[in-house]
Design a protein around this motif. Structure first.
Motif, PDB file in Angstrom:
ATOM      1  N   ASN A 138      -3.156  -4.910 -11.113  1.00  0.00           N
ATOM      2  CA  ASN A 138      -3.080  -6.363 -10.982  1.00  0.00           C
ATOM      3  C   ASN A 138      -4.063  -7.003 -11.952  1.00  0.00           C
TER       4      ASN A 138
ATOM      5  N   GLN B  29      -6.015  -6.828   3.296  1.00  0.00           N
ATOM      6  CA  GLN B  29      -6.577  -6.788   1.958  1.00  0.00           C
ATOM      7  C   GLN B  29      -7.766  -5.859   1.895  1.00  0.00           C
ATOM      8  N   ASP B  30      -8.288  -5.469   3.068  1.00  0.00           N
ATOM      9  CA  ASP B  30      -9.454  -4.610   3.091  1.00  0.00           C
ATOM     10  C   ASP B  30      -9.101  -3.148   3.286  1.00  0.00           C
TER      11      ASP B  30
ATOM     12  N   VAL C 120       0.879  -1.173   0.000  1.00  0.00           N
ATOM     13  CA  VAL C 120       0.000   0.000   0.000  1.00  0.00           C
ATOM     14  C   VAL C 120       0.912   1.217   0.000  1.00  0.00           C
TER      15      VAL C 120
ATOM     16  N   HIS D  74     -13.086 -10.555   0.754  1.00  0.00           N
ATOM     17  CA  HIS D  74     -12.893  -9.115   0.569  1.00  0.00           C
ATOM     18  C   HIS D  74     -14.171  -8.334   0.836  1.00  0.00           C
TER      19      HIS D  74
ATOM     20  N   ALA E 109      -3.628   0.790  -3.316  1.00  0.00           N
ATOM     21  CA  ALA E 109      -3.480  -0.657  -3.153  1.00  0.00           C
ATOM     22  C   ALA E 109      -3.575  -1.300  -4.537  1.00  0.00           C
TER      23      ALA E 109
ATOM     24  N   GLY F 293      -6.938  -4.457  -7.219  1.00  0.00           N
ATOM     25  CA  GLY F 293      -5.731  -3.782  -7.698  1.00  0.00           C
ATOM     26  C   GLY F 293      -5.827  -3.230  -9.108  1.00  0.00           C
TER      27      GLY F 293
ATOM     28  N   ASN G 288      -3.332  -5.158  -5.169  1.00  0.00           N
ATOM     29  CA  ASN G 288      -4.290  -6.029  -4.485  1.00  0.00           C
ATOM     30  C   ASN G 288      -4.908  -7.047  -5.437  1.00  0.00           C
TER      31      ASN G 288
END
Length: 210
Positions: A83, A206-207, A63, A127, A73, A80, A76
């Motif tokens: 991502n 992750q949150d 992050v 999530h 992020a 993401g 993620n």
């Protein structure tokens, strides 16, 4: 970690690059191209990977902070921006505390033929349930997550939805489900914990994202 260079490349360009990679992943899975075409494509992909690899962040994205203090992020696995494994999920928060996201899952997320892999279902629910407990500056980490698979989740449009069941101190108890045009396919219950500040120092869950 601060990411000063983000001001040099428009966010939209990063998003566009990631979407191109998603298209490439899908095409790689479903292509019926001949040997010469695949050989040619591989050489181009290798060249692009080599070009992008000339300057890399050490380790994972994590992050990161921009110069104006915005948290990113982008690596993620669920939300993401950079991502290509992320669907990506855009989380919506309603005034009544309900959290939801609509996402379309294609060939890259297949488990049983024509259906979403059960682990991907768990990833999404982890999530979306965790997002009910998230507070700005207060990361929430998963304590437990219990799933009940009621039916196969077909590839295509999927809605993930969650709400807070109750809170007890630093613990948030959340419930939620995945739903397709066929109805609810997976139900989930989870416990999400706000670590003490001393424990949470330097930790991001992750949150810890919108």
């Amino acid at each position: 970690m601060s990411l000063d260079s983000e001001t040099e490349v428009p966010e939209t360009l990063y998003a566009s690059l990631t979407e191109s990679v998603r298209r490439l992943v899908d095409a790689t899975i479903r292509s019926q191209a001949d040997l010469d075409t695949i050989t040619s494509a591989k050489a181009k992909i290798d060249a692009a990977a080599n070009e992008l690899s000339q300057s890399l962040i050490p380790g994972s994205f994590g992050v990161q902070q921009t110069l104006n203090g915005q948290s990113l992020a982008w690596g993620n696995a669920v939300i993401g921006l950079r991502n290509a494994l992320a669907p990506p999920v855009v989380v919506h928060h309603e005034s009544d505390g309900r959290v939801w996201a609509d996402v379309t899952l294609g060939a890259a997320y297949e488990g049983p033929a024509g259906h979403v892999h059960g682990g991907i279902c768990a990833l999404l629910l982890d999530h979306i349930l965790g997002a009910t407990a998230h507070k700005p500056g207060r990361p929430a980490v998963t304590g437990t997550l219990t799933l009940r698979y009621e039916a196969g989740t077909r590839l295509g449009p999927v809605r993930a939805e969650a709400r807070i069941d109750r809170t007890e101190g630093v613990k948030t108890f959340a419930v939620g489900h995945l739903e397709t045009a066929d109805g609810i396919t997976v139900r989930a219950e989870g416990v999400f914990i706000h670590p003490r500040l001393s424990s949470a120092h330097g930790m991001q869950s992750q949150d810890d994202a919108p």
